[in-house]
Write a protein that holds these residues in place. Structure first.
Motif, mmCIF file in Angstrom:
data_model
loop_
_atom_site.group_PDB
_atom_site.id
_atom_site.type_symbol
_atom_site.label_atom_id
_atom_site.label_comp_id
_atom_site.label_asym_id
_atom_site.label_seq_id
_atom_site.Cartn_x
_atom_site.Cartn_y
_atom_site.Cartn_z
ATOM 1 N N LYS A 212 -91.128 -4.717 -79.684
ATOM 2 C CA LYS A 212 -91.283 -3.533 -78.863
ATOM 3 C C LYS A 212 -90.147 -3.376 -77.855
ATOM 4 C CE LYS A 212 -95.458 -3.016 -77.140
ATOM 5 N NZ LYS A 212 -96.690 -3.542 -76.494
ATOM 6 N N THR A 213 -89.840 -2.102 -77.551
ATOM 7 C CA THR A 213 -88.859 -1.788 -76.521
ATOM 8 C C THR A 213 -89.518 -0.937 -75.447
ATOM 9 O OG1 THR A 213 -87.131 -1.738 -78.206
ATOM 10 C CG2 THR A 213 -86.619 -0.747 -76.076
ATOM 11 N N PRO A 214 -89.612 -1.412 -74.208
ATOM 12 C CA PRO A 214 -89.175 -2.744 -73.803
ATOM 13 C C PRO A 214 -90.231 -3.785 -74.156
ATOM 14 C CG PRO A 214 -90.106 -1.606 -71.922
ATOM 15 C CD PRO A 214 -90.151 -0.633 -73.077
ATOM 16 N N THR A 215 -89.798 -5.022 -74.354
ATOM 17 C CA THR A 215 -90.725 -6.137 -74.510
ATOM 18 C C THR A 215 -91.014 -6.668 -73.108
ATOM 19 O OG1 THR A 215 -90.018 -6.739 -76.732
ATOM 20 C CG2 THR A 215 -90.924 -8.499 -75.375
ATOM 21 N N THR A 216 -92.283 -6.677 -72.731
ATOM 22 C CA THR A 216 -92.607 -7.015 -71.348
ATOM 23 C C THR A 216 -92.951 -8.495 -71.163
ATOM 24 O OG1 THR A 216 -94.912 -6.421 -71.691
ATOM 25 C CG2 THR A 216 -93.455 -4.693 -70.878
ATOM 26 N N ASP A 217 -93.146 -9.203 -72.263
ATOM 27 C CA ASP A 217 -93.459 -10.638 -72.176
ATOM 28 C C ASP A 217 -92.823 -11.298 -73.388
ATOM 29 O OD1 ASP A 217 -95.959 -12.569 -70.910
ATOM 30 O OD2 ASP A 217 -95.108 -13.124 -72.853
ATOM 31 N N PHE A 218 -92.086 -12.378 -73.169
ATOM 32 C CA PHE A 218 -91.351 -13.027 -74.256
ATOM 33 C C PHE A 218 -92.261 -13.654 -75.306
ATOM 34 C CE2 PHE A 218 -86.956 -13.989 -72.185
ATOM 35 C CZ PHE A 218 -86.684 -12.633 -72.198
ATOM 36 N N LEU A 219 -93.496 -13.910 -74.929
ATOM 37 C CA LEU A 219 -94.381 -14.592 -75.867
ATOM 38 C C LEU A 219 -95.478 -13.667 -76.388
ATOM 39 C CD1 LEU A 219 -94.394 -17.430 -76.958
ATOM 40 C CD2 LEU A 219 -95.997 -18.074 -75.149
ATOM 41 N N ASN A 220 -96.119 -12.958 -75.490
ATOM 42 C CA ASN A 220 -97.368 -12.273 -75.849
ATOM 43 C C ASN A 220 -97.307 -10.744 -75.770
ATOM 44 O OD1 ASN A 220 -98.677 -14.727 -76.350
ATOM 45 N ND2 ASN A 220 -99.101 -14.990 -74.160
ATOM 46 N N ASP A 221 -96.175 -10.190 -76.222
ATOM 47 C CA ASP A 221 -96.070 -8.726 -76.263
ATOM 48 C C ASP A 221 -95.511 -8.253 -77.603
ATOM 49 O OD1 ASP A 221 -96.376 -6.144 -75.217
ATOM 50 O OD2 ASP A 221 -94.278 -6.076 -74.575
ATOM 51 N N ARG A 222 -95.970 -8.875 -78.660
ATOM 52 C CA ARG A 222 -95.531 -8.433 -79.990
ATOM 53 C C ARG A 222 -96.252 -7.140 -80.365
ATOM 54 N NH1 ARG A 222 -94.705 -13.436 -84.161
ATOM 55 N NH2 ARG A 222 -93.699 -14.904 -82.746
ATOM 56 N N GLY A 223 -95.589 -6.324 -81.161
ATOM 57 C CA GLY A 223 -96.164 -5.049 -81.553
ATOM 58 C C GLY A 223 -96.645 -5.031 -82.990
ATOM 59 N N LEU A 224 -97.452 -4.028 -83.294
ATOM 60 C CA LEU A 224 -97.832 -3.747 -84.681
ATOM 61 C C LEU A 224 -96.600 -3.210 -85.420
ATOM 62 C CD1 LEU A 224 -101.186 -1.865 -84.136
ATOM 63 C CD2 LEU A 224 -100.891 -3.783 -85.716
ATOM 64 N N MET A 225 -96.559 -3.417 -86.711
ATOM 65 C CA MET A 225 -95.473 -2.902 -87.519
ATOM 66 C C MET A 225 -95.380 -1.388 -87.291
ATOM 67 S SD MET A 225 -97.345 -5.488 -88.820
ATOM 68 C CE MET A 225 -98.487 -4.831 -90.020
ATOM 69 N N GLY A 226 -94.181 -0.914 -86.984
ATOM 70 C CA GLY A 226 -93.983 0.509 -86.721
ATOM 71 C C GLY A 226 -93.918 0.844 -85.240
ATOM 72 N N GLU A 227 -94.302 -0.111 -84.391
ATOM 73 C CA GLU A 227 -94.272 0.143 -82.942
ATOM 74 C C GLU A 227 -92.926 -0.210 -82.305
ATOM 75 O OE1 GLU A 227 -98.622 -0.281 -80.962
ATOM 76 O OE2 GLU A 227 -97.623 -2.172 -81.426
ATOM 77 N N GLY A 228 -92.066 -0.817 -83.067
ATOM 78 C CA GLY A 228 -90.816 -1.289 -82.476
ATOM 79 C C GLY A 228 -89.613 -0.983 -83.349
ATOM 80 N N CYS A 229 -88.622 -1.850 -83.284
ATOM 81 C CA CYS A 229 -87.331 -1.537 -83.901
ATOM 82 C C CYS A 229 -87.039 -2.332 -85.172
ATOM 83 C CB CYS A 229 -86.235 -1.768 -82.878
ATOM 84 S SG CYS A 229 -86.256 -3.419 -82.197
ATOM 85 N N ILE A 230 -88.018 -3.075 -85.696
ATOM 86 C CA ILE A 230 -87.752 -3.878 -86.893
ATOM 87 C C ILE A 230 -88.050 -3.055 -88.148
ATOM 88 C CG2 ILE A 230 -88.337 -5.976 -88.162
ATOM 89 C CD1 ILE A 230 -89.231 -7.245 -85.534
ATOM 90 N N ASN A 231 -87.105 -3.065 -89.077
ATOM 91 C CA ASN A 231 -87.347 -2.403 -90.360
ATOM 92 C C ASN A 231 -88.038 -3.411 -91.283
ATOM 93 O OD1 ASN A 231 -87.326 -1.095 -92.827
ATOM 94 N ND2 ASN A 231 -85.337 -0.126 -92.446
#
Ligand code: ZN
Length: 277
Positions: A212-231
């Motif tokens: 996610k952008t921005p990521t607010t926590d290095f450990l516990n702020d992962r997003g669902l697929m489609g919520e961020g910048c990873i293809n």
């Protein structure tokens, strides 16, 4: 080339930590009812339970047990610490065998202030020390490279190239590599390293979520697929081109999602899996 869209949930695996508020028994029932094909079990989800019986419970829910998370943390400044890690990894291998999981995922470890080269040497030696045990139990160990932001204290293995180097050096049927898009998406050599990993028979697991952008926590702020910048679909295509046909494992640590209704979250996972993975 990007992968074909996923049309069913048969290759969807969810980590128990993704729906952390649910005890494993609840997760098993809910996943099964939702049509999810597999489950990866975190060791904390087994606390206070009979591991063999829990494995049977998961199979009775028609869930494939994909892996046990996690072993590793082989790096220590003291010999006694390194030995304790080896002992704990043997225990994790035993737990995987009791559960019926084919492999244990390794978060390899790092020591703040210790050179990463030294930590990697300790990791390699630690893995080598448990391989006889892994073979006897029929359980593989999978090296998971972590994003460099965790190089201080979680893992000195930070690229797929390093994991491939280590797996190839150990050259054992009982060592593989776990590819997690969250840790590796930024790497300009990712496509070629995934191809190398598959070619050498080491591509053992595939973990998905989003950055996610921005990521607010290095450990516990992962997003669902489609919520961020990873293809995710493109990277899945690379994994499949490398011969991978196993489960796509949704591994999301998120204080946001953990604090909400897990039934709603599970629906979101299914939607994100089918539309954005
Ligand atoms: Zn992972």
């Amino acid at each position: 080339m990007s992968a074909k869209p996923l049309t069913d949930l048969s290759q969807l695996c969810i980590h128990t930590i993704t729906t952390k508020p649910w005890p494993i028994e609840t997760a098993a029932t809910r996943f099964s009812e939702a049509g999810v094909g597999g489950i990866t079990v975190w060791r904390d989800a087994l606390a206070g339970r009979n591991i063999r019986a829990t494995g049977q419970l998961l199979r009775d829910e028609n869930l494939t047990i994909v892996s046990l998370c996690r072993g590793g943390f082989f790096s220590h400044s003291e010999v006694s610490g390194r030995q304790a890690a080896i002992d704990d990894n043997r225990k994790a291998i035993d737990e995987a065998a009791e559960l019926g999981a084919p492999h244990v995922v390794l978060v390899c470890g790092a020591v703040p202030g210790q050179p990463l080269t030294e930590s990697r040497k300790q990791i390699r030696d630690g893995i080598a020390a448990v391989l006889d045990h892994a073979e006897a139990a029929g359980v593989k160990v999978a090296i998971e490279p972590l994003h460099p932001m965790y190089a201080d204290n979680r893992s000195a293995v930070n690229t797929l190239g390093q994991a491939n180097d280590m797996a190839e050096e150990l050259a054992s049927l009982w060592v593989g590599v776990a590819v997690d898009v969250y840790h590796l998406w930024w790497d300009p050599t990712l496509e070629q390293e995934i191809a190398r990993c598959g070619k050498n028979g080491n591509l053992t697991a595939f973990h998905i979520c989003d950055w996610k952008t921005p990521t607010t926590d290095f450990l516990n702020d992962r997003g669902l697929m489609g919520e961020g910048c990873i293809n995710v679909r493109q990277i899945r295509g690379w994994a499949e081109a490398a011969g991978f046909n196993g489960f796509n494992e949704v591994e999301i640590f998120s204080t946001t999602y953990w604090s909400g209704d897990q039934i709603v979250f599970l629906e979101k996972i299914k939607h994100a899996y089918l539309n954005n993975s």
